[in-house]
Design an enzyme around this catalytic site. Structure first.
Site, PDB file in Angstrom:
ATOM      1  N   ASP A   1      -7.562   3.957  11.994  1.00 62.74           N
ATOM      2  CA  ASP A   1      -6.214   4.507  11.976  1.00 62.74           C
ATOM      3  C   ASP A   1      -6.125   5.871  11.281  1.00 62.74           C
ATOM      4  OD1 ASP A   1      -5.084   2.526  13.511  1.00 62.74           O
ATOM      5  OD2 ASP A   1      -4.720   1.218  11.791  1.00 62.74           O
TER       6      ASP A   1
ATOM      7  N   ARG B   1      -0.244   4.658  16.755  1.00 58.64           N
ATOM      8  CA  ARG B   1      -0.556   5.622  15.682  1.00 58.64           C
ATOM      9  C   ARG B   1      -0.198   7.067  16.020  1.00 58.64           C
ATOM     10  NH1 ARG B   1       0.124   1.819  12.223  1.00 58.64           N
ATOM     11  NH2 ARG B   1      -1.692   0.576  11.677  1.00 58.64           N
TER      12      ARG B   1
ATOM     13  N   ASP C   1       0.823  -1.221   0.000  1.00 59.87           N
ATOM     14  CA  ASP C   1       0.000   0.000   0.000  1.00 59.87           C
ATOM     15  C   ASP C   1       0.848   1.258   0.000  1.00 59.87           C
ATOM     16  OD1 ASP C   1      -2.142  -1.690   0.168  1.00 59.87           O
ATOM     17  OD2 ASP C   1      -2.574  -1.271   2.281  1.00 59.87           O
TER      18      ASP C   1
ATOM     19  N   SER D   1      -4.830  -9.335   7.489  1.00 64.78           N
ATOM     20  CA  SER D   1      -4.256  -8.010   7.674  1.00 64.78           C
ATOM     21  C   SER D   1      -3.639  -7.980   9.071  1.00 64.78           C
ATOM     22  CB  SER D   1      -5.351  -6.943   7.543  1.00 64.78           C
ATOM     23  OG  SER D   1      -4.912  -5.747   8.145  1.00 64.78           O
TER      24      SER D   1
HETATM   25  N1  ARG Z   1      -8.862  -2.872  15.257  1.00 63.64           N
HETATM   26  C1  ARG Z   1      -7.620  -2.470  15.829  1.00 63.64           C
HETATM   27  C2  ARG Z   1      -7.622  -0.979  16.076  1.00 63.64           C
HETATM   28  O1  ARG Z   1      -8.379  -0.271  15.480  1.00 63.64           O
HETATM   29  C3  ARG Z   1      -6.426  -2.890  14.996  1.00 63.64           C
HETATM   30  C4  ARG Z   1      -6.328  -2.285  13.615  1.00 63.64           C
HETATM   31  C5  ARG Z   1      -5.127  -2.631  12.803  1.00 63.64           C
HETATM   32  N2  ARG Z   1      -4.935  -4.037  12.697  1.00 63.64           N
HETATM   33  C6  ARG Z   1      -4.819  -4.743  11.547  1.00 63.64           C
HETATM   34  N3  ARG Z   1      -4.719  -6.017  11.640  1.00 63.64           N
HETATM   35  N4  ARG Z   1      -4.834  -4.167  10.391  1.00 63.64           N
HETATM   36  O2  ARG Z   1      -6.864  -0.503  16.878  1.00 63.64           O
END
Ligand code: ARG
Length: 428
Positions: free
Chosen positions: A124, A95, A15, A176
């Site tokens: 995110d 993040r 990405d 993911s």
């Molecule tokens: N759902 C979790 C959050 O919003 C993790 C998100 C990222 N995880 C991932 N496997 N892409 O904090």
């Protein structure tokens, strides 16, 4: 507005690799890739080279693991911050720090735009952009996923190939995954069916509790003012403490979570988490609080915890409320100093012992044995005054309270009909 320099939060994945040429084609200007090391298991030098070969004008690796552990993870630990009672917030905590690092690079390099590779459906993007808004509201924000016309992995691969970007030779990667020092998170693929049990291949940090040793293992964790400082009597830095506990907890299958959670953007998502070290630390920290916090502060902290977790989850790390909670915690955690012995066994971490110079647990007060400090006689007056409002209400409103008595006791007559009589019960 065409930015002259854009700082991209770069991971090395497909990405964010595709984003580099896309930014240049659609916005022009230079693209600087920032690779933030929050403890993900990666070859950072290879990622840096990949950013450059994907067309970045410069690429920086910034190691923020220590800051992540100290300022972010341990702040959440002090607060017992757990989202929806299960998620220890590994992604959500990283993040704002990644975004802050990006802003720092942007300022140092005189950049005028920031870009990230989050999709328009997730949490995110919110976490990145609220951090940008708090720390650098003057910079332009570019979120390619919300703009471009690449709608599938195939689109991206085709785009990448046509721009000479090395496409990973994919053995089927159904999941993911997001991993850092604090946790590993897995979503998508087969996990999208919430009824289907997560397969073992979704886990990487922990063994299955069924495969964990039959022998329990103990670890002693020392805290100072709510922050872990030593393991088994050996002082250690925050990053090493977390890494060590990850290994230990992982070997005992500790810290697996399978949950359906509420995303900020409205939909529910099913995912699994592995937070072995974090789970051990949460158990230990909360246990030490039970020993060292007075009842009112302990109970108030329990109100703060889910709210603090929401702030993290919702991207509001740089919010006045989080800072105000930290003010409360700075004071409340002053006495959360001591050691907890945690037992690891077949997927569980439980407190097995605790000791503290600030222990409010006083054996001479609690003991069932001989007793010189506590006067049982005083309890009578205490109960009379504590119960005064109860007695007054009951006297004024007997019909509201007494109707809760069990039916057979309502009247002597019904009692006689439906209850063994005194004579019967004597066995006549
Ligand atoms: N759902 C979790 C959050 O919003 C993790 C998100 C990222 N995880 C991932 N496997 N892409 O904090």
């Amino acid at each position: 507005m065409k930015p002259k320099k854009t700082v991209l939060a770069y991971s090395g994945g497909l990405d964010t690799s595709v984003i580099i040429p896309w930014l240049k084609e659609h916005y022009g200007g230079q693209v600087l890739a920032v690779i933030v090391d929050v403890g993900q298991p990666e070859d950072f030098d290879a990622i840096r080279r990949k950013a450059l070969s994907s067309g970045a004008d410069a690429a920086f690796v910034v190691d923020v693991k220590h800051e992540f552990a100290t300022d972010f993870i341990f702040s959440a630990l002090r607060a017992n911050a757990v989202y929806e009672q299960s998620y220890l917030l590994g992604t959500a905590l990283a993040r704002p720090l990644i975004a802050k690092t990006q802003v720092e690079v942007a300022i140092a390099e005189g950049a005028d735009a920031l870009a990230h590779g989050c999709t328009g459906k997730g949490n995110d993007q919110v976490r990145f952009e609220l951090t940008y808004q708090a720390l650098a509201p003057e910079l332009k924000v570019i979120a390619p996923w919300r703009e471009w016309t690449l709608h599938s992995r195939e689109d991206e691969i085709e785009y990448a190939a046509s721009r000479g970007i090395p496409v990973p030779v994919t053995k089927d990667k159904p999941y993911s995954i997001d991993q850092n020092l604090w946790h590993r998170s897995v979503e998508a693929g087969p996990l999208e069916d919430p009824w289907q049990e997560s397969a073992e291949d979704a886990y990487a940090l922990t063994v299955s509790p069924a495969q964990a040793p039959d022998q329990a293992e103990y670890i002693e964790i020392a805290f100072e003012q709510g922050r872990p400082v030593a393991l088994d009597g050996t002082e250690s830095d925050p990053v090493t403490i977390i890494q060590t506990l990850n290994r230990l907890g992982g070997a005992h299958g500790v810290g697996r979570v399978d949950m359906v959670e509420n995303r900020l953007v409205g939909m529910k998502v099913r995912g699994i988490y592995e937070t072995p070290g974090g789970t051990i630390l949460m158990v230990a920290h909360h246990d030490l609080e039970s020993m060292t916090l007075d009842r009112d502060t302990l109970h108030h902290a329990a109100y703060v915890a889910p709210r603090y977790a929401e702030l993290i989850y919702y991207g509001q790390w740089y919010s006045p409320l989080r800072m105000a909670f930290d003010g409360f915690l700075d004071v409340a955690q002053r006495t959360v100093t001591g050691t907890v012995r945690v037992k690891l066994f077949k997927g569980t971490a439980s407190a097995a012992g605790r000791t503290s110079p600030h222990a409010l647990y006083q054996r001479d007060l609690a003991t069932f044995g001989r007793d010189d400090v506590y006067s049982q006689h005083d309890a009578e007056g205490f109960i009379n005054l504590w119960g005064l409002p109860t007695r007054v209400f009951a006297r004024v409103n007997p019909e509201l309270i007494r109707k809760q008595l069990r039916h057979p006791f309502d009247s002597p007559a019904s009692r006689a009909r439906s209850w063994p009589s005194a004579t019967e019960s004597k066995g006549e």
